[in-house]
Design an enzyme around this catalytic site. Structure first.
Site, PDB file in Angstrom:
ATOM      1  CE  LYS A 178      -1.676  -1.473   3.762  1.00 40.62           C
ATOM      2  NZ  LYS A 178      -2.406  -1.716   5.036  1.00 40.62           N
ATOM      3  CB  THR A 210      -6.205   8.366   7.511  1.00 44.94           C
ATOM      4  OG1 THR A 210      -5.143   8.891   8.333  1.00 44.94           O
ATOM      5  CG2 THR A 210      -6.512   9.358   6.396  1.00 44.94           C
ATOM      6  N   GLY A 212      -7.194   3.729  11.278  1.00 42.79           N
ATOM      7  CA  GLY A 212      -7.813   2.430  11.023  1.00 42.79           C
ATOM      8  C   GLY A 212      -7.924   2.064   9.560  1.00 42.79           C
ATOM      9  CB  THR A 213      -6.562   3.609   6.449  1.00 44.46           C
ATOM     10  OG1 THR A 213      -7.085   4.907   6.715  1.00 44.46           O
ATOM     11  CG2 THR A 213      -6.649   3.333   4.960  1.00 44.46           C
ATOM     12  N   GLY A 214      -5.692   0.781   7.406  1.00 46.87           N
ATOM     13  CA  GLY A 214      -5.135  -0.536   7.082  1.00 46.87           C
ATOM     14  C   GLY A 214      -5.983  -1.671   7.622  1.00 46.87           C
ATOM     15  CB  CYS A 215      -7.721  -2.145  10.866  1.00 49.60           C
ATOM     16  SG  CYS A 215      -6.335  -1.854  11.973  1.00 49.60           S
TER      17      CYS A 215
END
Length: 263
Positions: A178, A210, A212-215
């Protein structure tokens, strides 16, 4: 009769602010119509301004949670998030093998948005050795990908493509690198499925919300995998969902706020 709803399992930490970790994963599963189950690995005291305290759970308790879910509510897909320590990584890997859980999305969470470490240094090697070979997909951001590959800095698309291939060489069946940490007005994510490359592009949204975007991204992929989507299709759907969730973030908190999981 109620529609079929597959079950998914998240193995991750708790975010008391509700924007990341187990809380974000379960919200995302619910959004996609998946029945969410969980195994907690660590507990944080945090809000949008940062992490105040972290407590790791005993590895045996983490394993017991996975066993309890797998024996009664077998998940169609599993995702991991913050695992904290090498001993927890080892316990998770053993439990996944014990229950033959192979539809695994590994989000190698290492650092919280505010900069707090969520994975001890010796656990990076354990994750690399024990979880990557079990992963149907690994979803690192640029610093996480660099750490898994032994250091350095990833900056451009060529390096991201090389990193995705290298992560598959370490055993992952596919890798999604990412590009949110890269510079520029356009965000680029690179998916390598072991044979083909897919580039996912989106305009950068100017916002501090942003957290918690990856979770959320990895949970959305796991949710679609639980329904039986092809991996590339699951990633496309999840990518679009995350863009909507950032664009319509509710603006909560005084720091890095959460996404809109209703998006």
């Amino acid at each position: 009769m109620a529609p079929h709803r597959p079950t998914a399992l998240t193995i991750a930490g708790s975010d008391s602010g509700g924007g990341a970790g187990i809380q974000a994963d379960l919200k995302t599963f619910h959004h996609f119509g998946v029945y969410g189950t969980s195994a907690l690995t660590l507990v944080t005291a945090q809000n949008t301004r940062g992490v105040r305290r972290i407590e790791l759970l005993p590895p045996s308790l983490v394993a017991a949670q996975i066993d309890a879910v797998a024996e009664d509510l077998p998940p169609a897909a599993v995702k991991t998030g913050a695992l904290g320590a090498a001993a927890i990584v080892e316990a998770v890997a053993a439990a996944l093998a014990r229950h033959e859980l192979t539809r695994l999305v590994v989000d190698p969470v290492m650092i919280a948005k505010g900069g707090d470490a969520l994975l001890e240094p010796d656990a990076v090697d354990a994750l690399r050795r024990l979880l990557l070979p079990r992963a149907a997909l690994v979803t690192p951001n640029l610093p996480e990908a660099a750490a898994l590959l032994g250091g350095g800095v990833l900056e451009d698309e060529r390096e991201m493509r090389e990193a995705a291939r290298a992560l598959c060489d370490l055993g992952a069946r596919a890798a999604l690198v990412k590009g949110g940490h890269a510079a520029g007005s356009e965000l680029v994510d690179v998916l390598f499925d072991g044979s083909e490359l897919l580039m996912l592009r989106a305009p950068r949204i100017a916002t501090r919300h942003t957290h918690g975007t990856g979770c959320t991204y990895s949970a959305a992929i796991a949710a679609r995998v639980a329904y039986g989507d092809r991996l590339a299709d699951a990633v496309r759907v999840a990518h679009a969902f995350v863009q909507r969730a950032i664009a319509s973030a509710p603006g909560l908190g005084q720091g890095r706020g959460p996404l809109d999981h209703w998006a």
